[in-house]
Design a protein around this motif. Structure first.
Motif, short mmCIF file in Angstrom:
data_model
loop_
_atom_site.label_atom_id
_atom_site.label_comp_id
_atom_site.label_asym_id
_atom_site.label_seq_id
_atom_site.Cartn_x
_atom_site.Cartn_y
_atom_site.Cartn_z
N PHE A 128 -44.20 14.97 6.95
CA PHE A 128 -43.06 13.74 7.70
C PHE A 128 -42.04 13.63 6.49
O PHE A 128 -42.17 13.66 5.71
CB PHE A 128 -43.23 12.87 8.29
N GLY A 129 -40.42 14.09 7.41
CA GLY A 129 -39.65 13.96 6.65
C GLY A 129 -38.09 13.80 7.98
O GLY A 129 -38.57 13.72 9.25
N LEU A 130 -37.17 13.60 7.11
CA LEU A 130 -35.57 13.25 7.94
C LEU A 130 -35.33 14.30 8.01
O LEU A 130 -34.59 15.13 6.34
CB LEU A 130 -35.58 12.40 7.69
N ALA A 131 -34.06 14.31 8.80
CA ALA A 131 -33.39 16.19 9.12
C ALA A 131 -31.61 15.45 8.53
O ALA A 131 -31.97 14.36 7.85
CB ALA A 131 -32.44 16.05 10.31
N ALA A 132 -31.75 16.09 7.42
CA ALA A 132 -29.86 15.89 6.09
C ALA A 132 -28.71 15.12 7.23
O ALA A 132 -28.38 13.85 7.28
CB ALA A 132 -29.54 16.72 5.46
N GLU A 133 -29.16 15.52 8.91
CA GLU A 133 -27.51 15.43 9.68
C GLU A 133 -28.45 15.34 10.94
O GLU A 133 -29.11 15.77 11.96
CB GLU A 133 -26.67 16.02 9.01
N MET A 134 -27.55 14.53 12.13
CA MET A 134 -27.65 14.67 13.66
C MET A 134 -27.48 15.72 13.97
O MET A 134 -26.02 15.18 14.10
CB MET A 134 -27.39 13.33 13.74
N GLU A 135 -27.87 16.71 14.85
CA GLU A 135 -26.98 17.20 15.78
C GLU A 135 -26.92 16.52 17.59
O GLU A 135 -28.14 16.15 18.00
CB GLU A 135 -27.65 18.51 15.64
N GLY A 136 -25.31 16.53 17.47
CA GLY A 136 -25.89 15.36 18.31
C GLY A 136 -25.91 13.87 18.87
O GLY A 136 -25.88 13.13 17.68
N ALA A 137 -25.58 13.59 19.81
CA ALA A 137 -25.13 12.14 19.46
C ALA A 137 -26.43 11.63 20.37
O ALA A 137 -27.23 12.13 21.67
CB ALA A 137 -23.99 12.08 20.84
N LEU A 138 -27.33 10.58 20.20
CA LEU A 138 -27.84 9.66 20.70
C LEU A 138 -28.01 8.44 20.96
O LEU A 138 -28.02 7.52 19.29
CB LEU A 138 -29.33 9.64 19.52
N ASN A 139 -27.28 7.99 21.96
CA ASN A 139 -27.16 6.51 22.61
C ASN A 139 -27.77 5.87 22.25
O ASN A 139 -27.80 5.16 23.49
CB ASN A 139 -26.17 6.97 23.64
N VAL A 140 -28.78 5.35 21.61
CA VAL A 140 -29.79 4.09 21.77
C VAL A 140 -29.33 3.24 20.69
O VAL A 140 -29.41 4.04 19.17
CB VAL A 140 -30.72 4.78 21.56
N SER A 141 -29.22 2.03 20.80
CA SER A 141 -29.21 1.17 19.43
C SER A 141 -30.29 -0.15 19.09
O SER A 141 -31.15 -0.15 19.80
CB SER A 141 -28.19 0.06 20.02
N ALA A 142 -30.83 0.22 18.13
CA ALA A 142 -32.08 -0.05 17.30
C ALA A 142 -32.08 -0.24 15.73
O ALA A 142 -30.88 0.14 15.09
CB ALA A 142 -32.84 1.12 17.45
#
Length: 363
Positions: free
Chosen positions: A185-199
């Motif tokens: 498992f890993g994470l993307a370097a950048e986020m494509e699009g917006a995710l309007n969730v606070s956490a």
């Protein structure tokens, strides 16, 4: 290394890391090596056991639930009885056997199964011999006119995407390769699009787009054409955060990345979000109720008692054990996690199982 794992490793080397949803889709539905495409995974000799395989009582009560709804719909002359992800066909077989006592129901109902696995279609054909089921590759193909749709442990097997909150914001969780060439498992370097969730940082958010789309599609159909849908699965009644991806093999949990195609992959169902999209699509919403409350309201104790009266000592013990497993909490029971959600056309009366309304005694 399994054939599918080698194929996924090659894919990642060529294209880069893939999302959790794509990984799940390959592991479960790859046309040659996908988990569901090559085997019958149910029962003691498989990897997991579902409620219909635990006891005939589960399917019998749901069958009578469907027949009751058909009558509440005005007993239309034509009805599609649809099951999504029908496993071995056990649930549908029990539903059909129990509803023989309902005048006119079998004459009106045609059986439709949404199943992509050739191996499971073959098993379903044997189980439902004489019922003339019609198979479909997609939910859309199965929906036409008044319909009652049943889905037991279907939504949990649909691929979803995962996102992790980092100090830089949300990043998609991916499956890539570690330094030894194994899946990791890993994470993307950048986020494509917006995710309007606070956490808070470190939070995992799951986006079950496919499941939401199917529930909305089913809800829109029953709202417009008549009928209802029943979803039984494990998950939460309220939305939340967390990584719920898990893998099951030989009735035990294993690493989701260890043997793609050789283990079942599932996620927990967010019933609150499923209900929200159903309401938006125009359907009435019932539940979610716990599987325990639903089955008790439908008359599970009375059905168990009726079966026990005709059983020998060994059979009575098996009936009692199945009864406990269907409704009891704890590691061996299903009451803690399993929920039941129904969607219906708005003009139908309250549905059995959600308003403490019992079905007629089956004897």
């Amino acid at each position: 290394m399994s054939a599918l794992k080698a194929e996924i490793v090659d894919l990642i080397r060529q294209e880069g890391p893939i999302g959790i949803g794509r990984y799940m889709a390959l592991a479960l539905g790859h046309p040659r090596h996908g988990y569901y495409m090559t085997r019958d995974p149910f029962g003691q000799d498989g990897d997991f056991t579902t409620a219909p395989e635990i006891s005939q009582m589960f399917g019998e009560l749901i069958g009578l639930w469907a027949a009751h709804l058909w009558q509440a719909m005005g007993a239309p002359a034509r009805l599609r009885l649809v099951e999504l992800g029908p496993g071995r066909g056990t649930l549908m077989a029990d539903m059909l056997r129990a509803t023989r006592i309902v005048p006119g129901f079998h004459e009106a109902a045609s059986v439709h199964l949404v199943e992509t696995s050739p191996a499971l279609r073959q098993r379903q054909a044997a189980t439902l011999m004489g019922s003339e089921p019609v198979w479909h590759d997609t939910v859309a193909q199965a929906l036409s006119g008044p319909a009652i749709i049943v889905a037991n442990e279907f939504l949990d097997a649909l691929p979803l995407d995962q996102f992790v909150m980092t100090p830089e914001g949300w990043r998609e969780r991916l499956v890539g390769l570690d330094t030894t060439g194994n899946l990791a498992f890993g994470l993307a370097a950048e986020m494509e699009g917006a995710l309007n969730v606070s956490a808070p940082a470190g939070t995992v958010f799951e986006q079950p787009t496919l499941a939401l789309d199917i529930v909305a599609q089913v809800a829109g159909h029953v709202a417009a054409e008549g009928g209802a849908a029943l979803f039984v699965d494990y998950g939460s009644a309220r939305s939340g955060f967390g990584d719920t991806l898990q893998a099951m093999k030989r009735h035990g949990f294993v690493d989701p990345l260890a043997e793609p195609g050789e283990a079942d992959l599932t996620v927990h169902v967010d019933f609150e979000r499923m209900g929200q999209v159903a309401l938006k699509a125009g359907a009435a919403l019932h539940g979610p109720a716990s599987q325990r409350d639903f089955l008790l309201a439908l008359g599970l104790p009375q059905r168990a008692q009726a079966l026990s009266l005709k059983a020998d000592a060994a059979q009575r013990g098996a009936i009692s054990a199945a009864f406990d497993r269907l409704i009891e909490p704890g590691e061996t029971g299903m009451a803690d996690l399993f929920k039941v959600l129904a969607l219906s056309q708005r003009n139908l009366p309250p549905l059995p199982g959600f308003d403490l309304h019992r079905l007629p005694d089956q004897g």
